[in-house]
Design a protein around this motif. Structure first.
Motif, PDB file in Angstrom:
ATOM      1  N   ASP A  30      38.700  52.215  27.681  1.00 37.82           N
ATOM      2  CA  ASP A  30      37.421  51.512  27.797  1.00 37.82           C
ATOM      3  C   ASP A  30      37.493  50.094  27.219  1.00 37.82           C
ATOM      4  O   ASP A  30      36.446  49.481  26.960  1.00 37.82           O
ATOM      5  CB  ASP A  30      36.323  52.297  27.076  1.00 37.82           C
ATOM      6  CG  ASP A  30      35.991  53.601  27.789  1.00 37.82           C
ATOM      7  OD1 ASP A  30      35.973  53.594  29.040  1.00 37.82           O
ATOM      8  OD2 ASP A  30      35.761  54.621  27.112  1.00 37.82           O
ATOM      9  N   ASP A  85      31.748  47.611  44.452  1.00 38.29           N
ATOM     10  CA  ASP A  85      31.396  48.315  43.220  1.00 38.29           C
ATOM     11  C   ASP A  85      32.333  47.902  42.094  1.00 38.29           C
ATOM     12  O   ASP A  85      31.916  47.668  40.950  1.00 38.29           O
ATOM     13  CB  ASP A  85      31.467  49.827  43.451  1.00 38.29           C
ATOM     14  CG  ASP A  85      30.852  50.629  42.319  1.00 38.29           C
ATOM     15  OD1 ASP A  85      30.517  50.057  41.265  1.00 38.29           O
ATOM     16  OD2 ASP A  85      30.704  51.864  42.471  1.00 38.29           O
ATOM     17  N   VAL A  86      33.625  47.780  42.410  1.00 37.47           N
ATOM     18  CA  VAL A  86      34.603  47.342  41.410  1.00 37.47           C
ATOM     19  C   VAL A  86      34.224  45.957  40.891  1.00 37.47           C
ATOM     20  O   VAL A  86      34.268  45.691  39.676  1.00 37.47           O
ATOM     21  CB  VAL A  86      36.029  47.333  41.999  1.00 37.47           C
ATOM     22  CG1 VAL A  86      36.994  46.628  41.055  1.00 37.47           C
ATOM     23  CG2 VAL A  86      36.499  48.758  42.263  1.00 37.47           C
ATOM     24  N   ARG A  89      31.441  46.077  38.430  1.00 40.21           N
ATOM     25  CA  ARG A  89      31.871  46.625  37.141  1.00 40.21           C
ATOM     26  C   ARG A  89      32.717  45.614  36.366  1.00 40.21           C
ATOM     27  O   ARG A  89      32.642  45.533  35.130  1.00 40.21           O
ATOM     28  CB  ARG A  89      32.630  47.941  37.356  1.00 40.21           C
ATOM     29  CG  ARG A  89      31.737  49.052  37.931  1.00 40.21           C
ATOM     30  CD  ARG A  89      32.530  50.311  38.270  1.00 40.21           C
ATOM     31  NE  ARG A  89      31.708  51.264  38.997  1.00 40.21           N
ATOM     32  CZ  ARG A  89      30.893  52.155  38.439  1.00 40.21           C
ATOM     33  NH1 ARG A  89      30.809  52.226  37.113  1.00 40.21           N
ATOM     34  NH2 ARG A  89      30.176  52.995  39.187  1.00 40.21           N
ATOM     35  N   GLY A  92      30.542  43.235  34.812  1.00 44.66           N
ATOM     36  CA  GLY A  92      29.874  43.853  33.666  1.00 44.66           C
ATOM     37  C   GLY A  92      30.768  44.007  32.451  1.00 44.66           C
ATOM     38  O   GLY A  92      30.323  44.546  31.426  1.00 44.66           O
ATOM     39  N   ALA A  94      34.000  45.605  32.464  1.00 48.82           N
ATOM     40  CA  ALA A  94      34.995  46.678  32.495  1.00 48.82           C
ATOM     41  C   ALA A  94      36.358  46.116  32.888  1.00 48.82           C
ATOM     42  O   ALA A  94      36.447  45.150  33.654  1.00 48.82           O
ATOM     43  CB  ALA A  94      34.574  47.762  33.489  1.00 48.82           C
ATOM     44  N   ARG A  98      39.594  50.715  34.617  1.00 49.66           N
ATOM     45  CA  ARG A  98      38.362  51.464  34.382  1.00 49.66           C
ATOM     46  C   ARG A  98      37.357  51.217  35.511  1.00 49.66           C
ATOM     47  O   ARG A  98      36.677  52.142  35.971  1.00 49.66           O
ATOM     48  CB  ARG A  98      37.765  51.072  33.029  1.00 49.66           C
ATOM     49  CG  ARG A  98      36.394  51.648  32.733  1.00 49.66           C
ATOM     50  CD  ARG A  98      36.338  53.151  32.863  1.00 49.66           C
ATOM     51  NE  ARG A  98      37.123  53.839  31.855  1.00 49.66           N
ATOM     52  CZ  ARG A  98      37.228  55.176  31.788  1.00 49.66           C
ATOM     53  NH1 ARG A  98      36.599  55.941  32.674  1.00 49.66           N
ATOM     54  NH2 ARG A  98      37.964  55.736  30.862  1.00 49.66           N
ATOM     55  N   ALA A  99      37.250  49.965  35.973  1.00 50.24           N
ATOM     56  CA  ALA A  99      36.318  49.647  37.047  1.00 50.24           C
ATOM     57  C   ALA A  99      36.673  50.416  38.319  1.00 50.24           C
ATOM     58  O   ALA A  99      35.801  50.964  39.001  1.00 50.24           O
ATOM     59  CB  ALA A  99      36.316  48.143  37.321  1.00 50.24           C
ATOM     60  N   ASP A 102      36.065  54.310  37.767  1.00 47.20           N
ATOM     61  CA  ASP A 102      34.652  54.675  37.772  1.00 47.20           C
ATOM     62  C   ASP A 102      34.004  54.468  39.141  1.00 47.20           C
ATOM     63  O   ASP A 102      33.093  55.203  39.519  1.00 47.20           O
ATOM     64  CB  ASP A 102      33.897  53.868  36.715  1.00 47.20           C
ATOM     65  CG  ASP A 102      34.249  54.299  35.287  1.00 47.20           C
ATOM     66  OD1 ASP A 102      34.880  55.362  35.136  1.00 47.20           O
ATOM     67  OD2 ASP A 102      33.905  53.567  34.334  1.00 47.20           O
ATOM     68  N   ALA A 103      34.464  53.464  39.877  1.00 47.82           N
ATOM     69  CA  ALA A 103      33.907  53.236  41.214  1.00 47.82           C
ATOM     70  C   ALA A 103      34.216  54.420  42.122  1.00 47.82           C
ATOM     71  O   ALA A 103      33.338  54.924  42.840  1.00 47.82           O
ATOM     72  CB  ALA A 103      34.477  51.949  41.805  1.00 47.82           C
TER      73      ALA A 103
END
Length: 548
Positions: A30, A85-86, A89, A92, A94, A98-99, A102-103
């Protein structure tokens, strides 16, 4: 020696050393993004592109059903929504791994929640995500290890990209800790005629690389560190079963001559030649969705007529059972029903969705009637998800109005078994879809790993429903077939016949094993095995009782 049990796939035996699949990559950290978001976005884009090209290359090399699976996975690596989406993230804070992780995780959870067909694609996403993250880390993606010697592959589960490109000359069997009789690994093992045992609890903690193992798919067991006598006996039995399965193709029958037609499940006309070559006596499930699922509008009557005629022409004088469009809710189609539903498995699907958009159903039945008139095949037509006699009357009446000669119902909802006598007063036949019947009987989503143990057609509750349908069919003098994955399990096929099932339809690759198994029992013996299985208290107990 030590023995473990699971769900067997096929009736083969393998003896070899174990080769374990490496564990999946560890989840990304993270740690916040330490680089430029734009540069990291480009790095992810290149990784996605590289994975897509890799999967496309594997698809071209694999061919057949495996090619379609891998091409679908390649599309998942090219989905622009994932890249968007990546980027969000990354913006944001990330990091790239991780991006990406999580996507794909969010996408997977969304598909899983939809259930059914869409949930089948969710499992594939994990493998794509692993491959992308591996590229970002600059390491090899987890995959099937290489070996110069024959081996038994042991894994937690297998991804499509792994199973689709297995080295079949060296891979003698598959054993997994997760999965069930309808899992991707089980279905692929049947298609490649590989013995397999899936859902083996405690497997990974008990097995090490290089350990000798006996895999008995018929018994659903794996034996660890067998002694020489056990290995010798297993090899003799393996040759005996192989000889039976490779015997000349004959019509399906029991040892006493009782006929049990063995049919093939097909997804499109291109599947017909292989089914014929493997001895299919007809088609027990023609899935007509192939014309609909990739379309933005319903195909015309003319286009459908051409496709249905092509399939029927491959089976002159033989039975072909066509299932009308099985879609809606969990397989949303913009021209049928794409409304959001909280629980799509219990929503507007199958015959319910078709009644709500009747013209699509009328067009399909008209095209099927046209194909019936243009060929010499014996066409039977059924509707999915029939729940009671009222729905049966609706569908049978419409089919007859449009010129179809033989019209029936698919038994997937438990209620149809309860009122089977009423349904068979109207329907010309019933065909049991064991995958959905098991799902609805045990309230266990067949795509949800957490309840995979419940998704077992050997469960006595499912067998009792099959028995109710078989008994009603016998009293009405009408056929009751099975076209779900259960029919491809040789031991279960015997039990189904003992419960009154009159025909069995399966993946064409399973025909030889089922044909060989049926020839080992008489009708009375099949009924005796069925009675023992129905009296058991669990799926595992039913398997053991039938084999006793």
């Amino acid at each position: 020696m030590g023995a473990l049990s699971g769900v067997g796939v096929g009736r083969g035996i393998a003896v070899a050393k174990v080769l374990r699949m490496p564990e999946p990559l560890a989840p990304p950290s993270d740690e916040p993004l330490a680089a430029d978001a734009g540069a990291e976005h480009e790095r992810v884009r290149q990784a996605l592109e590289g994975v897509a090209h890799e999967l496309q290359a594997r698809a071209a090399a694999a061919g057949g059903d495996a090619q379609q699976v891998l091409e679908a996975a390649a599309l998942m690596a090219q989905d622009p929504a994932i890249l968007d989406d990546v980027r969000a993230r990354l913006d944001g804070g990330a990091n790239a791994e991780r991006a990406t992780w999580d996507a794909y995780g969010a996408f997977r959870d969304m598909l899983t929640a939809m259930g059914g067909y869409m949930a089948e694609r969710a499992t594939d996403l994990d493998d794509v995500a692993q491959r992308v993250v591996a590229r970002l880390r600059g390491v090899a993606a987890p995959g099937v290890p290489q070996s110069d010697e024959p081996f038994i592959l042991v894994a937690r589960d297998l991804a499509p990209a792994d199973t689709a490109t297995l080295d079949l000359e060296r891979t003698l069997a598959l054993v997994t800790e997760e999965g069930g009789p309808t899992s991707h690994t089980a279905i692929l093992a049947r298609s490649k005629s590989l013995p397999a045992v899936v859902g083996v609890v405690g497997l990974l903690s008990a097995v090490a690389d290089g350990q000798r193992m006996i895999v008995d798919a018929r018994a659903g067991t794996v034996v660890l560190d067998p002694d020489d006598a056990s290995v010798a006996a297993a090899l003799v039995e393996r040759e005996s079963r192989a000889a039976a399965s490779s015997a000349p193709i004959t019509e399906g029958a029991l040892a006493d001559g009782t006929k049990v037609p063995l049919l093939a499940n097909v997804g499109s006309p291109k599947d017909a030649p292989a089914a014929v070559a493997l001895g299919a006596e007809g088609v027990g499930l023609f899935r007509t969705e192939f014309l609909f699922l990739d379309s933005s509008s319903a195909p015309s009557v003319e286009a459908q007529t051409v496709a249905y005629t092509e399939l029927l022409q491959a089976f002159p004088g033989k039975k072909v059972v066509a299932r009308v469009l099985d879609a809606g809710a969990d397989k949303p189609l913009p021209f049928l029903n794409d409304a959001h539903e909280e629980n799509p498995a219990l929503g507007l699907r199958g015959i319910r969705a078709l009644r709500a958009t009747e013209q699509i159903l009328r067009d399909q039945l008209t095209a099927l009637a046209n194909a019936q008139a243009a060929t010499e095949a014996e066409l039977w037509v059924m509707a999915p998800m029939i729940a009671d006699v009222e729905e049966t009357e609706y569908f049978v009446g419409l089919g007859r109005e449009l010129g179809l000669r033989t019209v029936g119902a698919m038994a997937e909802v438990p209620s149809i078994a309860v009122v089977a006598d009423q349904v068979l007063e109207v329907a010309d036949f019933v065909s049991i879809g064991t995958n959905d019947l098991t799902q609805y009987t045990l309230a266990a989503d067949r795509q949800l790993g957490s309840v995979a143990a419940f998704q077992d057609p050997w469960h006595p509750a499912v067998l009792r429903l099959v028995g109710m349908l078989g008994e009603a069919g016998a009293k009405a003098g009408k056929p009751v077939g099975v076209c779900g994955e259960a029919a491809a399990d040789p031991a279960l096929a015997v039990v189904l016949v003992g419960l009154g099932v009159t025909s069995l339809s399966m993946s064409a690759s399973a025909l030889a094993d089922v044909r060989a198994e049926l020839l080992t029992v008489t009708l009375d013996e099949a009924r005796e095995r069925a009675a023992r299985a129905v009296a058991a208290r669990s799926a595992a107990g039913a398997r053991a009782a039938a084999a006793a």
